[in-house]
Write an enzyme that holds these catalytic residues in place. Structure first.
Site, PDB file in Angstrom:
ATOM      1  N   SER A  25      -1.770   1.342   6.444  1.00  0.00           N
ATOM      2  CA  SER A  25      -1.975   1.479   7.880  1.00  0.00           C
ATOM      3  C   SER A  25      -1.481   0.230   8.620  1.00  0.00           C
ATOM      4  CB  SER A  25      -3.463   1.757   8.142  1.00  0.00           C
ATOM      5  OG  SER A  25      -3.687   2.210   9.448  1.00  0.00           O
ATOM      6  N   ASP A 144      -1.345  13.264   6.218  1.00  0.00           N
ATOM      7  CA  ASP A 144      -1.760  12.068   6.951  1.00  0.00           C
ATOM      8  C   ASP A 144      -1.779  12.393   8.440  1.00  0.00           C
ATOM      9  OD1 ASP A 144      -2.029   9.610   8.228  1.00  0.00           O
ATOM     10  OD2 ASP A 144      -0.889   8.541   6.686  1.00  0.00           O
ATOM     11  N   HIS A 178      -4.632   9.805   4.992  1.00  0.00           N
ATOM     12  CA  HIS A 178      -4.294   8.410   5.319  1.00  0.00           C
ATOM     13  C   HIS A 178      -5.221   7.491   4.536  1.00  0.00           C
ATOM     14  CE1 HIS A 178      -2.467   5.324   7.831  1.00  0.00           C
ATOM     15  NE2 HIS A 178      -3.666   4.844   8.116  1.00  0.00           N
TER      16      HIS A 178
END
Length: 356
Positions: A25, A144, A178
């Site tokens: 991220s 994601d 994610h």
């Protein structure tokens, strides 16, 4: 040099100037920044759920275009209502969406490549030719919903300008959310949420490290006695520290053998809302890096971002310019400090007991 743990002084071998880095991220975006800016020293990297270098272009608004982040809501009632509206003729035929593009498609690589060249010319990043031999592993789950996969496709295209194709590996076909992905701990693979670690039966830490370093010894159980904390403030000037959005404490894993000889160094960057306090150290204990480190004479650094209520309420790393406008270069506040950590490993350490 000396490693000081309480009152016990242990010798620690010098380490190579070269190092590797990986992250999720915001940590993935910072990983890309480190790879590009310090390419003379960063021999390889692993990027999970990130995007191209300088994608946010010093703008929080633009960072949303890069990721196209949806609210974390249940999709079931939304999908049900959508189908209902289609049947009632209140919306157009959903099949029309097949070729639609998300706003991530609006990210043009031209200004990013142009800025990269500009920074190289100004000496704000290392010579781009260094990237040719960098070994980079990219991962993006097909499910994601925080950082859309197209952002990672853009990253791949960006990197193809500089990195030899044989050194670039992309894994974009796994139905994962994610998260850091591993092979035995965490949420179900499709999930995008706390603690941002998913069990997808894939050892991403091992995949990343073996892509960078070649065949490694099989991972073994880590030793909690080899996990230490250190103060991060000494890596910043007083003026930089005040706006750095860094936690007081960072963490490091040092195998016993690395206290007496040279060892590889790897930097792991957590994602937003994934710092040690928020997840009780899950990134350290459950992503697999320290098991590989124990078996392969590798020191692993886990620096920690912190909440800044106005500029950084979710403990993200700076990939949109909240610390300064040169955040993606060797003059970036966090960038300088993280690089310094790899070059001057902390020596004033405290032992950390495993919490989970």
């Amino acid at each position: 040099m000396k490693l000081v743990i309480g009152l016990i002084a242990l010798s620690i071998g010098c380490f190579a100037r070269e190092f590797s880095v990986s992250g999720l991220s915001s940590g993935a975006y910072l990983t890309v920044q480190m790879q590009v800016a310090y390419s003379q020293s960063v021999i390889g990297s692993g990027v999970i759920g990130g995007g191209p270098y300088y994608c946010a272009q010093n703008s929080l608004t633009q960072s949303g275009v890069c990721t196209q982040t949806p609210a974390l809501v249940s999709l079931d009632p939304l999908v049900s209502t959508t189908k209902k509206y289609e049947q009632e003729g209140l919306i157009d035929d959903l099949s029309n969406l097949q070729n639609a593009k998300t706003n991530t498609a609006l990210v043009s690589l031209d200004p990013l490549v142009s800025t990269t060249k500009k920074y190289e010319k100004e000496g704000l990043i290392d010579d781009l030719s260094n990237l040719q031999n960098a070994k980079i592993w990219l991962f993006s789950g097909t499910l994601d919903v925080v950082n859309y996969q197209e952002a990672m496709v853009k990253l791949q295209t960006y990197l193809e300008n500089y990195v030899d194709s044989s050194n670039l590996v992309s894994v974009f076909n796994i139905p994962a959310g994610h998260a850091f992905i591993n092979d035995g701990w965490g949420s179900i693979c499709t999930y995008s949420g706390y603690p941002w670690i998913n069990n997808c039966l894939i050892d991403s830490a091992g995949k990343i490290l073996e892509h960078i370093y070649g065949k490694l010894n099989p991972k073994v159980s880590y030793k909690s006695s080899n996990i230490y904390s250190f103060k991060q403030k000494p890596y910043f000037s007083d003026s930089d520290w005040s706006g750095s959005s860094m936690a007081d404490t960072g963490y490091i894993y040092i195998p016993e053998v690395c206290k007496n000889k040279e060892c590889k160094v790897h930097l792991v960057l957590h994602g937003c809302d994934q710092d040690y306090i928020e997840t009780l150290g899950a990134v350290i204990y459950h992503t697999g890096y320290i098991e590989w480190a124990e078996a392969n004479d590798m020191i692993v650094l886990f620096p920690q971002a912190a909440v800044s209520l106005v500029s950084n309420p979710q403990t993200c790393w700076d990939w949109w310019g909240y610390t300064n406008s040169q955040y993606a270069t060797k003059k970036g506040v966090q960038m300088k400090a993280l690089f310094d950590m790899t070059q001057n490993l902390p020596t004033q350490l405290e032992s950390v007991a495993s919490l989970i």
